[in-house]
Design an enzyme around this catalytic site. Structure first.
Site, PDB file in Angstrom:
ATOM      1  N   ASP A  11       0.859  -1.183   0.000  1.00 48.47           N
ATOM      2  CA  ASP A  11       0.000   0.000   0.000  1.00 48.47           C
ATOM      3  C   ASP A  11       0.893   1.230   0.000  1.00 48.47           C
ATOM      4  OD1 ASP A  11      -2.646   1.325   0.224  1.00 48.47           O
ATOM      5  OD2 ASP A  11      -1.844   2.036   2.122  1.00 48.47           O
ATOM      6  N   SER A  12       0.341   2.349  -0.423  1.00 48.70           N
ATOM      7  CA  SER A  12       1.106   3.590  -0.413  1.00 48.70           C
ATOM      8  C   SER A  12       1.408   4.049   1.004  1.00 48.70           C
ATOM      9  CB  SER A  12       0.342   4.688  -1.159  1.00 48.70           C
ATOM     10  OG  SER A  12      -0.919   4.911  -0.551  1.00 48.70           O
ATOM     11  N   CYS A  74      -4.268  -1.297  -2.243  1.00 47.02           N
ATOM     12  CA  CYS A  74      -4.359   0.155  -2.429  1.00 47.02           C
ATOM     13  C   CYS A  74      -5.241   0.399  -3.644  1.00 47.02           C
ATOM     14  CB  CYS A  74      -2.961   0.737  -2.645  1.00 47.02           C
ATOM     15  SG  CYS A  74      -2.919   2.495  -3.082  1.00 47.02           S
ATOM     16  N   GLU A 159      -4.820   9.391   8.609  1.00 47.95           N
ATOM     17  CA  GLU A 159      -3.373   9.248   8.779  1.00 47.95           C
ATOM     18  C   GLU A 159      -2.830  10.154   9.884  1.00 47.95           C
ATOM     19  OE1 GLU A 159      -0.839   8.888   5.457  1.00 47.95           O
ATOM     20  OE2 GLU A 159      -1.788   6.961   5.014  1.00 47.95           O
ATOM     21  N   CYS A 193     -11.485   2.938  -0.493  1.00 42.46           N
ATOM     22  CA  CYS A 193     -10.152   3.315  -0.024  1.00 42.46           C
ATOM     23  C   CYS A 193      -9.924   2.549   1.274  1.00 42.46           C
ATOM     24  CB  CYS A 193     -10.051   4.815   0.210  1.00 42.46           C
ATOM     25  SG  CYS A 193      -8.468   5.317   0.972  1.00 42.46           S
ATOM     26  N   HIS A 195      -8.222   3.182   3.766  1.00 40.36           N
ATOM     27  CA  HIS A 195      -8.195   3.993   4.988  1.00 40.36           C
ATOM     28  C   HIS A 195      -9.589   4.135   5.605  1.00 40.36           C
ATOM     29  CE1 HIS A 195      -4.308   5.252   3.398  1.00 40.36           C
ATOM     30  NE2 HIS A 195      -4.058   5.901   4.521  1.00 40.36           N
TER      31      HIS A 195
END
Length: 278
Positions: A11-12, A74, A159, A193, A195
């Protein structure tokens, strides 16, 4: 740890850990290497070309560690880089390696979760602008109407560990309202996503009870289980030792602090400099 013959998960940044957690719970017997390209995160607003090169860097690093199979956990990388890697890189440079993404497995089953035939997809600008979900869902469920909504503030909130703070409520409601204004018959919202699952408690406070909020972790884990059952030639290459290793292109201490929130357990990562040798 002997990292050879592990499944690579990329993942990024941190979000892919929500998918990795589901995979490791579904398939605990395998070895895994997780790599987060935190030094160059987020990918969401980068061009197709930039995301492709960043993703390929990370995939090739995982190949160098002995991973015969890499999961792009991702959505942005899956949308902007996966097809090019599968079609233009693997057949010529890595014919015995495989790279899978998160968009197709989700598109294959999302139609099972709607009765009205109206679905909402919430993602980064990069994922939304790629229209990958529109195209993939149409392949499997051409009768379904898909409405997309970009949520540029959601990843920064998560994040920065602000996803449970009161200030996040405004941006959660803002994007949900914008999505539902597009069609009042939407009964399934896909969080496109990795996240976004950390925002589910706040999302559920905003969406009507008639709407199902769908994350990707379990879907991708089920799809990978099915893939491995159908490809014994791949499973024969994988070591069964239940080991996990975590790497980041960013600062390991920072990564460990944030990653534990996504993974639900303490993490001890190691640093990788992808610029070496370039």
């Amino acid at each position: 740890m002997n990292d050879k013959n592990a499944i690579g998960v990329f993942d990024s940044g941190y979000g892919g850990l929500t998918v990795f957690k589901a995979i490791a719970e579904k398939l605990p017997e395998y070895n895994y290497i997780y790599f987060g390209d935190n030094a160059r995160s987020p990918y969401g607003d980068h061009s197709f070309e930039t995301v492709y090169h960043y993703t390929l860097d990370c995939v090739e690093w995982l190949f160098e560690q002995g991973c015969p199979l890499v999961i792009l956990a991702c959505n942005t990388a899956s949308a902007k880089a996966l097809r090019s890697i599968q079609q233009n890189v693997l057949p010529y440079n890595y014919p015995n390696r495989r790279v899978l993404g998160v968009i197709r497995p989700t598109a294959e089953v999302v139609g099972q979760y709607t009765e009205t035939g109206k679905i909402g997809v919430m993602g980064t600008r990069g994922t939304v602008n790629s229209e990958s979900y529109l195209m993939e869902i149409n392949k499997f469920f051409p009768e379904i109407e898909v409405h997309q909504q970009s949520c540029p503030m959601w990843v920064p909130l998560v994040e920065n560990n602000e996803h449970l703070a009161p200030g996040a409520d405004y941006f959660v409601k803002k994007y949900i309202d914008q999505l539902l204004e597009k069609n009042d018959q939407i009964d399934c919202v896909l969080l496109a996503c990795t996240h976004y699952p950390l925002l589910i408690p706040k999302i559920n406070n905003v969406v009507p009870n008639s709407i199902r909020v769908l994350g990707q972790g379990e879907i991708v884990a089920d799809s990978l289980k099915d893939y491995l059952e159908r490809h014994p030639e791949m499973t024969r290459q994988l070591e069964l030792a239940s080991k996990k290793a975590f790497y980041t292109s960013g600062d390991p201490k920072t990564f460990d602090e944030h990653a534990s929130v996504f993974f639900g357990a303490d993490i001890a990562s190691m640093h990788v400099d992808l610029t070496k040798g370039k």
